[in-house]
Design a protein around this motif. Sequence first.
Motif, PDB file in Angstrom:
ATOM      1  N   LEU A  16      36.524  45.325  32.817  1.00  0.00           N
ATOM      2  CA  LEU A  16      37.082  44.395  33.516  1.00  0.00           C
ATOM      3  C   LEU A  16      37.267  44.589  35.060  1.00  0.00           C
ATOM      4  N   LEU A  17      37.596  46.132  35.535  1.00  0.00           N
ATOM      5  CA  LEU A  17      37.508  46.435  36.992  1.00  0.00           C
ATOM      6  C   LEU A  17      36.037  46.031  37.509  1.00  0.00           C
ATOM      7  N   LEU A  18      34.849  46.361  36.853  1.00  0.00           N
ATOM      8  CA  LEU A  18      33.589  45.964  37.300  1.00  0.00           C
ATOM      9  C   LEU A  18      33.511  44.512  37.464  1.00  0.00           C
ATOM     10  N   GLY A  19      34.119  43.824  36.458  1.00  0.00           N
ATOM     11  CA  GLY A  19      33.809  42.327  36.649  1.00  0.00           C
ATOM     12  C   GLY A  19      34.530  41.875  37.731  1.00  0.00           C
ATOM     13  N   PHE A  20      35.826  42.141  37.846  1.00  0.00           N
ATOM     14  CA  PHE A  20      36.768  41.538  38.931  1.00  0.00           C
ATOM     15  C   PHE A  20      36.211  42.134  40.396  1.00  0.00           C
ATOM     16  N   GLY A  21      35.638  43.394  40.276  1.00  0.00           N
ATOM     17  CA  GLY A  21      35.065  43.866  41.751  1.00  0.00           C
ATOM     18  C   GLY A  21      33.535  43.043  42.060  1.00  0.00           C
ATOM     19  N   CYS A  22      32.965  42.779  41.166  1.00  0.00           N
ATOM     20  CA  CYS A  22      31.563  41.965  41.399  1.00  0.00           C
ATOM     21  C   CYS A  22      32.216  40.613  41.872  1.00  0.00           C
ATOM     22  N   TYR A  23      33.048  40.042  41.095  1.00  0.00           N
ATOM     23  CA  TYR A  23      33.627  38.707  41.554  1.00  0.00           C
ATOM     24  C   TYR A  23      33.915  38.677  42.838  1.00  0.00           C
ATOM     25  N   PHE A  24      35.037  39.358  43.318  1.00  0.00           N
ATOM     26  CA  PHE A  24      35.508  39.449  44.616  1.00  0.00           C
ATOM     27  C   PHE A  24      34.715  39.918  45.574  1.00  0.00           C
ATOM     28  N   GLY A  26      31.201  39.341  45.735  1.00  0.00           N
ATOM     29  CA  GLY A  26      30.520  38.317  45.756  1.00  0.00           C
ATOM     30  C   GLY A  26      30.759  37.170  46.229  1.00  0.00           C
ATOM     31  N   ARG A  27      32.192  37.050  46.118  1.00  0.00           N
ATOM     32  CA  ARG A  27      32.805  35.737  46.728  1.00  0.00           C
ATOM     33  C   ARG A  27      32.887  35.943  48.297  1.00  0.00           C
ATOM     34  N   ALA A  28      33.221  37.225  48.790  1.00  0.00           N
ATOM     35  CA  ALA A  28      33.650  37.673  50.005  1.00  0.00           C
ATOM     36  C   ALA A  28      31.981  37.587  50.793  1.00  0.00           C
ATOM     37  N   ARG A  29      30.990  38.095  50.073  1.00  0.00           N
ATOM     38  CA  ARG A  29      29.720  37.962  50.740  1.00  0.00           C
ATOM     39  C   ARG A  29      29.265  36.801  50.766  1.00  0.00           C
ATOM     40  N   GLY A  30      29.461  35.734  49.989  1.00  0.00           N
ATOM     41  CA  GLY A  30      29.108  34.504  49.859  1.00  0.00           C
ATOM     42  C   GLY A  30      29.722  33.433  51.174  1.00  0.00           C
ATOM     43  N   ARG A  31      31.053  33.923  51.336  1.00  0.00           N
ATOM     44  CA  ARG A  31      31.721  33.043  52.405  1.00  0.00           C
ATOM     45  C   ARG A  31      31.268  33.600  53.828  1.00  0.00           C
ATOM     46  N   GLN A  32      30.915  35.087  53.700  1.00  0.00           N
ATOM     47  CA  GLN A  32      30.501  35.585  54.926  1.00  0.00           C
ATOM     48  C   GLN A  32      29.080  34.819  55.342  1.00  0.00           C
ATOM     49  N   ASP A  33      28.148  34.713  54.407  1.00  0.00           N
ATOM     50  CA  ASP A  33      26.649  34.086  54.607  1.00  0.00           C
ATOM     51  C   ASP A  33      27.052  32.630  55.007  1.00  0.00           C
TER      52      ASP A  33
END
Length: 75
Positions: A16-24, A26-33
């Motif tokens: 669960l921690l790994l899933g939430f970490g990848c989600y958040f 990835g979302r932050a990196r996508g917004r930065q891009d």
Amino acid sequence: MGMVVVISLPLIFFCLLLGFGCYFLGRARGRQDVRTNAQIYGYGVPTPPLGSAGAGFSYPSPPPNHSKPDNSANV
């Protein structure tokens, strides 16, 4: 005979921690891009979907078929 599958509670928490970490992350990196890299269209602006350009808009008709004229009167 039945089999017992044991899944440990720390493994569930880790997944669960790994899933939430990848989600958040990835979302932050996508917004930065999106902020740093403007989207560039290679062949101009994409065309809108069919039917969304307005009620009076229609595409031009295809060119007429080129066929030989009827020469039956010359026989």
